[in-house]
Structure formats: C-alpha cells, structure tokens
Motif scaffolding. Structure first.
Motif, PDB file in Angstrom:
ATOM      1  N   PRO A   1     -44.016  -9.798 -25.140  1.00 42.05           N
ATOM      2  CA  PRO A   1     -44.532  -8.883 -24.114  1.00 42.05           C
ATOM      3  C   PRO A   1     -44.048  -9.227 -22.702  1.00 42.05           C
ATOM      4  O   PRO A   1     -43.811  -8.334 -21.892  1.00 42.05           O
ATOM      5  N   LYS A   2     -43.866 -10.504 -22.434  1.00 47.24           N
ATOM      6  CA  LYS A   2     -43.478 -10.924 -21.089  1.00 47.24           C
ATOM      7  C   LYS A   2     -41.965 -10.956 -20.883  1.00 47.24           C
ATOM      8  O   LYS A   2     -41.485 -10.767 -19.776  1.00 47.24           O
ATOM      9  N   TYR A   3     -41.216 -11.195 -21.958  1.00 48.03           N
ATOM     10  CA  TYR A   3     -39.767 -11.368 -21.845  1.00 48.03           C
ATOM     11  C   TYR A   3     -39.010 -10.534 -22.878  1.00 48.03           C
ATOM     12  O   TYR A   3     -38.367 -11.079 -23.775  1.00 48.03           O
ATOM     13  N   PRO A   4     -39.051  -9.202 -22.784  1.00 45.73           N
ATOM     14  CA  PRO A   4     -38.277  -8.392 -23.733  1.00 45.73           C
ATOM     15  C   PRO A   4     -36.780  -8.461 -23.394  1.00 45.73           C
ATOM     16  O   PRO A   4     -36.405  -8.549 -22.222  1.00 45.73           O
ATOM     17  N   ASN A   5     -35.966  -8.465 -24.420  1.00 47.56           N
ATOM     18  CA  ASN A   5     -34.504  -8.414 -24.265  1.00 47.56           C
ATOM     19  C   ASN A   5     -33.951  -9.551 -23.403  1.00 47.56           C
ATOM     20  O   ASN A   5     -33.220  -9.324 -22.443  1.00 47.56           O
ATOM     21  N   GLU A   6     -34.314 -10.762 -23.781  1.00 46.07           N
ATOM     22  CA  GLU A   6     -33.890 -11.953 -23.043  1.00 46.07           C
ATOM     23  C   GLU A   6     -33.428 -13.036 -24.013  1.00 46.07           C
ATOM     24  O   GLU A   6     -33.822 -13.054 -25.172  1.00 46.07           O
ATOM     25  N   SER A   7     -32.632 -13.944 -23.503  1.00 44.24           N
ATOM     26  CA  SER A   7     -32.368 -15.191 -24.223  1.00 44.24           C
ATOM     27  C   SER A   7     -33.175 -16.273 -23.494  1.00 44.24           C
ATOM     28  O   SER A   7     -33.196 -16.326 -22.263  1.00 44.24           O
ATOM     29  N   ILE A   8     -33.862 -17.096 -24.282  1.00 41.18           N
ATOM     30  CA  ILE A   8     -34.844 -18.014 -23.707  1.00 41.18           C
ATOM     31  C   ILE A   8     -34.711 -19.389 -24.362  1.00 41.18           C
ATOM     32  O   ILE A   8     -34.787 -19.515 -25.582  1.00 41.18           O
ATOM     33  N   TYR A   9     -34.530 -20.383 -23.518  1.00 42.84           N
ATOM     34  CA  TYR A   9     -34.563 -21.768 -23.973  1.00 42.84           C
ATOM     35  C   TYR A   9     -35.990 -22.269 -23.815  1.00 42.84           C
ATOM     36  O   TYR A   9     -36.582 -22.131 -22.749  1.00 42.84           O
ATOM     37  N   ILE A  10     -36.546 -22.828 -24.874  1.00 44.13           N
ATOM     38  CA  ILE A  10     -37.935 -23.232 -24.889  1.00 44.13           C
ATOM     39  C   ILE A  10     -38.069 -24.706 -25.223  1.00 44.13           C
ATOM     40  O   ILE A  10     -37.330 -25.230 -26.071  1.00 44.13           O
ATOM     41  N   ILE A  11     -38.999 -25.350 -24.543  1.00 44.93           N
ATOM     42  CA  ILE A  11     -39.455 -26.694 -24.909  1.00 44.93           C
ATOM     43  C   ILE A  11     -40.907 -26.538 -25.316  1.00 44.93           C
ATOM     44  O   ILE A  11     -41.707 -25.947 -24.585  1.00 44.93           O
TER      45      ILE A  11
END
Length: 124
Positions: free
Chosen positions: A112-122
C-alpha cells in the motif's frame, strides 16, 4: 517501517540473512533476491510472489517451496572475494531503489505504501 539512505542501510546490516530485495508491481510483492550465508556466502536471485498475509520470513520460506528449482546464484571463488564484493553486487541489482528497516511482520504494509518500486529491506 523506517526509510533509510543507502549509507544508513549499510550501517544497519548485522546479518546478511536478514536482507531482501523485493519488487512491488501489479498489486503484488515479489522476492527478487536475498543473501545466503549458510554453507557459502552468495546472492540468490529469483522472482517469487510473496504472500503478504505472512511475515517476511514465513513468506520467504513459503514462496521458495512454490517455485523450487528456479533460483539463480551469484557465487564467488572463496570467502574473501565474497566478503569484498557481495554487498556491492547485491545493491547493484536494482537502481533507484528505496531502503527500508522493517519488523518481520511488516510485509503487509509494503504494497500500500510503495506500489511499483524496488525496495531493499533489512529485517530488525
């Protein structure tokens, strides 16, 4: 869930096994890559849909079972080259990415907060 700069992301890495690269597209979340630090240090690349009703760890485990045999690896010739190169290689998989520090149970909040994104997560 906390947005980070790339420098902050790097400073917060304590365990390679808690790093994920995910992509959000078409109202779905996909596991794109992570780092394995078991028998050897390597990048695992895939394109697996994650069940956002689960935690990151549960969704990671569950989606791998659904797509067995479709993981590709970036492997290194020895532990020292891996230690030197793995983070740069991992972070170069996607450009213009978002960096997040998340609790294990925050997968449901990503799309819901980050549609259509590439996201690096820790994962904390």
């Amino acid at each position: 869930m906390q947005e980070l700069t790339q420098a902050q992301y790097l400073q917060n890495i304590a365990d390679y096994e808690k790093l994920y690269l995910i992509i959000t597209e078409n109202d779905k979340v996909f596991l794109r890559a992570d780092i394995e630090n078991a028998e050897t240090l390597r990048i695992e690349m895939m394109y697996f849909e994650m069940d956002t009703s689960l935690t990151f760890w549960e969704a990671n485990s569950e989606c791998r079972g659904n797509y067995a045999g479709k993981i590709f690896f970036v492997e290194y010739e020895g532990i020292e080259p891996a230690k030197i190169n793995i983070l740069n290689d991992f972070l170069n998989l996607c450009t213009n990415s978002i960096f997040l520090l998340c609790d294990n149970d925050e997968l449901k909040n990503i799309l819901p907060k980050y549609p259509n994104e590439s996201i690096y997560i820790i994962i904390k």
